[in-house]
Scaffold this motif. Sequence first.
Motif, PDB file in Angstrom:
ATOM      1  N   ILE A 185       0.866  -1.200   0.000  1.00 26.79           N
ATOM      2  CA  ILE A 185       0.000   0.000   0.000  1.00 26.79           C
ATOM      3  C   ILE A 185       0.899   1.246   0.000  1.00 26.79           C
ATOM      4  O   ILE A 185       1.228   1.807   1.042  1.00 26.79           O
ATOM      5  CB  ILE A 185      -0.975   0.004   1.206  1.00 26.79           C
ATOM      6  N   THR A 186       1.291   1.652  -1.181  1.00 29.46           N
ATOM      7  CA  THR A 186       2.167   2.816  -1.353  1.00 29.46           C
ATOM      8  C   THR A 186       1.377   3.968  -1.985  1.00 29.46           C
ATOM      9  O   THR A 186       0.222   3.793  -2.374  1.00 29.46           O
ATOM     10  CB  THR A 186       3.331   2.443  -2.287  1.00 29.46           C
ATOM     11  N   ASP A 187       2.016   5.121  -2.111  1.00 35.81           N
ATOM     12  CA  ASP A 187       1.390   6.259  -2.801  1.00 35.81           C
ATOM     13  C   ASP A 187       1.075   5.895  -4.254  1.00 35.81           C
ATOM     14  O   ASP A 187       0.068   6.329  -4.817  1.00 35.81           O
ATOM     15  CB  ASP A 187       2.311   7.486  -2.763  1.00 35.81           C
ATOM     16  N   GLN A 188       1.968   5.082  -4.841  1.00 38.23           N
ATOM     17  CA  GLN A 188       1.778   4.634  -6.223  1.00 38.23           C
ATOM     18  C   GLN A 188       0.533   3.747  -6.336  1.00 38.23           C
ATOM     19  O   GLN A 188      -0.236   3.848  -7.296  1.00 38.23           O
ATOM     20  CB  GLN A 188       3.019   3.849  -6.690  1.00 38.23           C
ATOM     21  N   PHE A 189       0.329   2.895  -5.305  1.00 37.47           N
ATOM     22  CA  PHE A 189      -0.866   2.041  -5.270  1.00 37.47           C
ATOM     23  C   PHE A 189      -2.134   2.904  -5.241  1.00 37.47           C
ATOM     24  O   PHE A 189      -3.095   2.643  -5.959  1.00 37.47           O
ATOM     25  CB  PHE A 189      -0.830   1.118  -4.034  1.00 37.47           C
ATOM     26  N   VAL A 190      -2.123   3.956  -4.409  1.00 37.05           N
ATOM     27  CA  VAL A 190      -3.282   4.861  -4.300  1.00 37.05           C
ATOM     28  C   VAL A 190      -3.541   5.550  -5.639  1.00 37.05           C
ATOM     29  O   VAL A 190      -4.696   5.671  -6.070  1.00 37.05           O
ATOM     30  CB  VAL A 190      -3.081   5.897  -3.168  1.00 37.05           C
ATOM     31  N   ALA A 191      -2.475   5.992  -6.315  1.00 32.02           N
ATOM     32  CA  ALA A 191      -2.624   6.657  -7.622  1.00 32.02           C
ATOM     33  C   ALA A 191      -3.253   5.700  -8.642  1.00 32.02           C
ATOM     34  O   ALA A 191      -4.186   6.072  -9.362  1.00 32.02           O
ATOM     35  CB  ALA A 191      -1.266   7.139  -8.119  1.00 32.02           C
ATOM     36  N   LYS A 192      -2.759   4.449  -8.684  1.00 31.67           N
ATOM     37  CA  LYS A 192      -3.305   3.447  -9.611  1.00 31.67           C
ATOM     38  C   LYS A 192      -4.756   3.111  -9.269  1.00 31.67           C
ATOM     39  O   LYS A 192      -5.595   2.976 -10.161  1.00 31.67           O
ATOM     40  CB  LYS A 192      -2.454   2.169  -9.578  1.00 31.67           C
TER      41      LYS A 192
END
Length: 315
Positions: free
Chosen positions: A140-147
């Motif tokens: 659960i990273t910032d990249q996951f939230v963006a995707k």
Amino acid sequence: MTAHQNGSTTTEISDFLLNCFVRSPSWQHWLSLPLSLLFLLAMGANTTLLITIRLEASLHEPMYYLLSLLSLLDMVLCLTVIPKVLAIFWFDLRSISFFTCFLQMYIMNCFLAMESCTFMVMAYDRYVAVCQPLRYTSIITDQFVAKATIFILARNVLFTVPIPILSVRLHYCGRNVIENCICANMSVSRLSCDDVTINRVYQFAGGWTLLGSDLILIFLSYTLILRAVLRLKAEGAVAKALSTCSSHFILILFFSTILLVFVLTHVAKKRVSPDVPVLLNVLHHVIPAALNPIVYGVRTQEIKQGIQRLLKKGW
């Protein structure tokens, strides 16, 4: 804009009229004040939550970004529906243009599906936090939230576009009084002279595909969470894990319960007043919006502390 023949003259229909509670007009009087207060509460609480998450560096984490997305969706849904309903209740401004009506129809369908999808992503976030805590920061990273945000937008924007398009293409030949407070798809389509079977089928199939699949995945996540929690042996671990997830689950349960009651009242329409589904539809756009930030604010220690710090700075 469509026209209809009336003897030898042609009358242009440029708008619809929203007729809220056909059988129970007195409902407007006792609903107007509570609805106004709920609307102010929803706007105020969500704005406070968004400002707190934006200004507090400790809240710049994926879980809170998802919460911000939920707040934004709540505010858009609320602003799309409630001001117009209140204008009808307070000032009897029942007229709504064709374009505004179909735009409202699209936003309601699209953002409701987005909200359901956001709850699904949040349920997955809690599943990883409880069932795979050591891998949480790597999954659960910032990249996951963006995707996840791109997926939420793309899926629901595309799947709900046909709803207003199917309604717009119909021929409206005279009747322009919608027996609803809002431009619900079937309430509008019913006014046309054409066959609306395809509208009915798409609304039903699309709704159950989007919301149904989300709810199945949400309840699957919480079943796995509960199973993992009950296996925990450490003292206080069960209580900590349950408190992490309970606020999410309360809101998802409320969100799905109102939808379920709404569907059941439609199915049993001969036994209940036709004004009941109309009332539920209006409340569904404001009660979850008012509850979401309050439940999270009260139950999430970090948000509560963030709000307190901001208030101290303000003073």
